[in-house]
Design a protein around this motif. Sequence first.
Motif, PDB file in Angstrom:
ATOM      1  N   PHE A  58       0.797  -1.218   0.000  1.00  0.00           N
ATOM      2  CA  PHE A  58       0.000   0.000   0.000  1.00  0.00           C
ATOM      3  C   PHE A  58       0.835   1.277   0.000  1.00  0.00           C
ATOM      4  O   PHE A  58       0.271   2.369  -0.093  1.00  0.00           O
ATOM      5  N   THR A  59       2.142   1.158   0.114  1.00  0.00           N
ATOM      6  CA  THR A  59       2.961   2.360  -0.060  1.00  0.00           C
ATOM      7  C   THR A  59       3.080   2.723  -1.532  1.00  0.00           C
ATOM      8  O   THR A  59       3.552   3.821  -1.858  1.00  0.00           O
ATOM      9  N   GLU A  60       2.654   1.836  -2.420  1.00  0.00           N
ATOM     10  CA  GLU A  60       2.671   2.107  -3.852  1.00  0.00           C
ATOM     11  C   GLU A  60       1.361   2.768  -4.270  1.00  0.00           C
ATOM     12  O   GLU A  60       0.271   2.280  -3.930  1.00  0.00           O
ATOM     13  N   PRO A  61       1.404   3.877  -5.002  1.00  0.00           N
ATOM     14  CA  PRO A  61       0.174   4.552  -5.429  1.00  0.00           C
ATOM     15  C   PRO A  61      -0.755   3.608  -6.193  1.00  0.00           C
ATOM     16  O   PRO A  61      -0.327   2.866  -7.079  1.00  0.00           O
ATOM     17  N   THR A  85      -3.230  -2.531   8.241  1.00  0.00           N
ATOM     18  CA  THR A  85      -1.927  -2.408   7.584  1.00  0.00           C
ATOM     19  C   THR A  85      -0.826  -2.839   8.526  1.00  0.00           C
ATOM     20  O   THR A  85      -1.032  -3.000   9.734  1.00  0.00           O
ATOM     21  N   GLY A  86       0.356  -2.984   7.976  1.00  0.00           N
ATOM     22  CA  GLY A  86       1.540  -3.161   8.797  1.00  0.00           C
ATOM     23  C   GLY A  86       1.901  -1.848   9.472  1.00  0.00           C
ATOM     24  O   GLY A  86       1.224  -0.827   9.306  1.00  0.00           O
ATOM     25  N   TYR A 105       1.824   8.110   5.009  1.00  0.00           N
ATOM     26  CA  TYR A 105       0.521   8.583   4.530  1.00  0.00           C
ATOM     27  C   TYR A 105      -0.106   7.582   3.575  1.00  0.00           C
ATOM     28  O   TYR A 105      -1.288   7.220   3.703  1.00  0.00           O
ATOM     29  N   ARG A 106       0.670   7.114   2.609  1.00  0.00           N
ATOM     30  CA  ARG A 106       0.123   6.170   1.631  1.00  0.00           C
ATOM     31  C   ARG A 106      -0.266   4.854   2.295  1.00  0.00           C
ATOM     32  O   ARG A 106      -1.325   4.280   1.996  1.00  0.00           O
ATOM     33  N   LEU A 107       0.604   4.356   3.177  1.00  0.00           N
ATOM     34  CA  LEU A 107       0.356   3.067   3.810  1.00  0.00           C
ATOM     35  C   LEU A 107      -0.882   3.087   4.696  1.00  0.00           C
ATOM     36  O   LEU A 107      -1.710   2.168   4.633  1.00  0.00           O
TER      37      LEU A 107
END
Length: 254
Positions: A58-61, A85-86, A105-107
């Motif tokens: 989820f850190t990837e857009p 999430t982790g 933020y992304r995660l």
Amino acid sequence: MTAHGRRALVTAGSSGLGAAIATSLRTSGAEVFITGTGPHTGEVAREIGAAGWAIADFTEPGAATAAAATARETLGDIDILVSNTGGTRAAAAADLSVQDWDSAYRLLLDSAISLTQAVLPAMSAAGWGRLIYVTSVGVVKPLPLLHLSNVMRAGVAALARSLAAEVAPHGVTTHVIAPAHVDTPRRRSLAAARAAAAGVPTEELERQQLATELPVGRWGRPEEIGELVAHLCSEHAGFQTGQTHVIDGGMTST
């Protein structure tokens, strides 16, 4: 207490709290789709009898939106979202970079927003749904060295509370799960980080935590979180919404 016939997406469901939640939902009769970041995700999915699984960072857009789409391809519309999430990096604020904040933020926050946007329209149209956000006790009491988590998970909790009144007329409820000191690999890694920062052995810090932070005198069990989520996803919990469920062994009561 049953979620029989419901369709659940559980993110970060291949280990720790996510795996316990996915297992409890399966035991309650739900069909489950899990995501994870490692190659063991498929093995865990088979062990718990999940209908499907996907690798998603989820850190990837766009990763959260894509994961929700894959889950819907497998299950059809999603009745239950468990946004989990982790963890993020544990560090002093002065040691955190712009990249650390962006990744967090992304995660944590962007993934929760994206997953919600992906599943909420169908829930509202069907007249039933559960939005469950797994955060941390840091949303009610900020934790040392966890600035990234404290800030971003507070945003996730605000999302759940903000949505509650708007979606309730459509049969959709929202809940924040705020655990602490549950015995997972994440708890042990955080204990090691705090011990290193304090210059003491991890075992000593853990003894201090049990003695001073946990009135119940033990670590939480992941399955205790799983059973709570299963209850909130049952018909028996339809009158509960917009709540933050603190599960911390009494930590915030002292």
